[in-house]
Scaffold this active site. Structure first.
Site, PDB file in Angstrom:
ATOM      1  N   ASN A  37       0.828  -1.212   0.000  1.00 52.56           N
ATOM      2  CA  ASN A  37       0.000   0.000   0.000  1.00 52.56           C
ATOM      3  C   ASN A  37       0.858   1.256   0.000  1.00 52.56           C
ATOM      4  O   ASN A  37       0.368   2.360   0.195  1.00 52.56           O
ATOM      5  CB  ASN A  37      -0.906   0.014   1.240  1.00 52.56           C
ATOM      6  CG  ASN A  37      -1.919  -1.122   1.229  1.00 52.56           C
ATOM      7  OD1 ASN A  37      -2.458  -1.457   0.183  1.00 52.56           O
ATOM      8  ND2 ASN A  37      -2.159  -1.724   2.382  1.00 52.56           N
ATOM      9  N   TYR A 140      29.400  -6.337  -5.173  1.00 52.88           N
ATOM     10  CA  TYR A 140      28.341  -5.429  -5.622  1.00 52.88           C
ATOM     11  C   TYR A 140      28.837  -4.566  -6.779  1.00 52.88           C
ATOM     12  O   TYR A 140      28.175  -4.455  -7.826  1.00 52.88           O
ATOM     13  CB  TYR A 140      27.896  -4.551  -4.456  1.00 52.88           C
ATOM     14  CG  TYR A 140      26.979  -3.416  -4.843  1.00 52.88           C
ATOM     15  CD1 TYR A 140      25.681  -3.661  -5.280  1.00 52.88           C
ATOM     16  CD2 TYR A 140      27.414  -2.093  -4.778  1.00 52.88           C
ATOM     17  CE1 TYR A 140      24.833  -2.628  -5.637  1.00 52.88           C
ATOM     18  CE2 TYR A 140      26.573  -1.051  -5.131  1.00 52.88           C
ATOM     19  CZ  TYR A 140      25.291  -1.318  -5.555  1.00 52.88           C
ATOM     20  OH  TYR A 140      24.463  -0.283  -5.913  1.00 52.88           O
TER      21      TYR A 140
END
Length: 322
Positions: A37, A140
């Site tokens: 939401n 990464y």
């Protein structure tokens, strides 16, 4: 109406980007892993689950002009995964390449990839530009560079154009990273041993980053370009701490501890971690980041796109800490 698919749509950067896109009249579709939401009511959603080389994007890409790829497996301070390199490869490289291929097949016109300065370096004593050699030193960073290379190679065989942004350390409201930890320490009035640190670091307020992304969406000179992005004002760790304390209206307690002692403390932290198998807030990696420099020259995006960051460092910190 212009349309854009945003991945990583419930993350920190997207929480600032999506409202700006809506304000500028974009039709936004959000790729999500789980029902949420959090997103504005005007945003349509597509539940895709995890992103990797097998993710099926076709229905999600229907009628999309642009893809803004924010989703990634990010740098994890204490990564306990048995093979971190493989996990970064699966999500950041294979996942990105898969999305690029399906974007081309769906007729997407432009692909914006949010990479990282980590694709070039973690620390550097020299100003980095787009032409500096890429020498990533983390799983990464290596995965981000490989993802960039996959995007360029695949797009070169199609009509789809691309833009790659390499932001420096991004800060702003809602960022759960190192900056938030530093802010909490300063807010508690804890003395910090960085009074003698004389490094330089480039930072990037999230409001400046999303403004740069929005500029790349419409500026014709952004096509097939790689840009380093920063606020344009470089600070030492001590200067940053003073600015944060000022905007928090808290006293600044900086202790004049020699950097050599801090490095020794970092080595000691590594030793304790090895014996206890428990992560510590102070180790060699953390100390290296606080003592080391990483400065970028962001003049290429400024000159090419006639772009200026809308917020200064002080304005960005004020909004972050408000």
């Amino acid at each position: 109406m212009k349309s854009a698919l945003v991945t990583g749509s419930t993350g920190f950067i997207a929480s600032h980007l999506i409202p700006l896109l809506i304000q500028q009249g974009w039709k936004v579709r959000a790729a999500i892993r789980n029902p949420t939401n959090k997103l504005p009511s005007k945003v349509s959603t597509a539940n895709l689950g995890n992103i990797d080389g097998l993710t099926q994007w076709e229905p999600t890409l229907t009628d999309m002009d642009t893809v803004i790829h924010l989703a990634a497996r990010t740098h994890i301070l204490h990564d306990n995964t048995p093979n971190p390199e493989a996990e970064f490869l699966k999500v950041n490289v294979q996942g990105t390449a898969n999305l690029v291929k399906q974007s081309i097949a769906a007729g997407v016109k432009h692909f914006i990839f949010i990479s990282s300065i980590g694709a070039m370096a973690t620390l550097s004593d020299h100003h980095l530009t787009e032409t500096s050699p890429c020498q990533p030193d983390t799983p990464y960073g290596r995965s981000k560079l490989q993802a960039e290379q996959a995007l360029i190679e695949l797009a070169s065989q199609s009509n789809m154009t691309w833009t790659i942004l390499r932001p420096t350390l991004v800060y702003g409201s809602g960022n759960p990273g190192n900056m938030e930890r530093l802010i909490k320490l300063i807010n508690r009035g804890i003395p910090l041993p960085f009074g003698l640190v004389n490094n330089r670091r480039s930072l990037l307020y999230v409001g400046n980053l999303v403004n740069a992304i929005a500029t790349c969406l419409t500026h014709p000179n952004a096509k097939n370009q790689t840009f380093l992005v920063s606020d344009g004002q470089d600070l030492s760790t001590a200067e940053l701490i003073r600015k944060i304390a000022y905007h928090l209206e808290r006293p600044c307690h900086l202790l004049p501890v020699p950097p050599s002692l801090l490095k020794l403390a970092g080595h000691l932290g590594d030793t304790i971690e090895q014996f206890t198998q428990r992560p510590l807030p102070l180790n060699r990696s953390t100390i290296d980041r606080l003592l080391g420099s990483l400065v970028v020259d962001s003049s290429h995006i400024r000159n090419t796109l006639n772009w200026e960051p809308p917020y200064t460092v002080d304005e960005g910190l004020s909004k972050t800490l408000r």
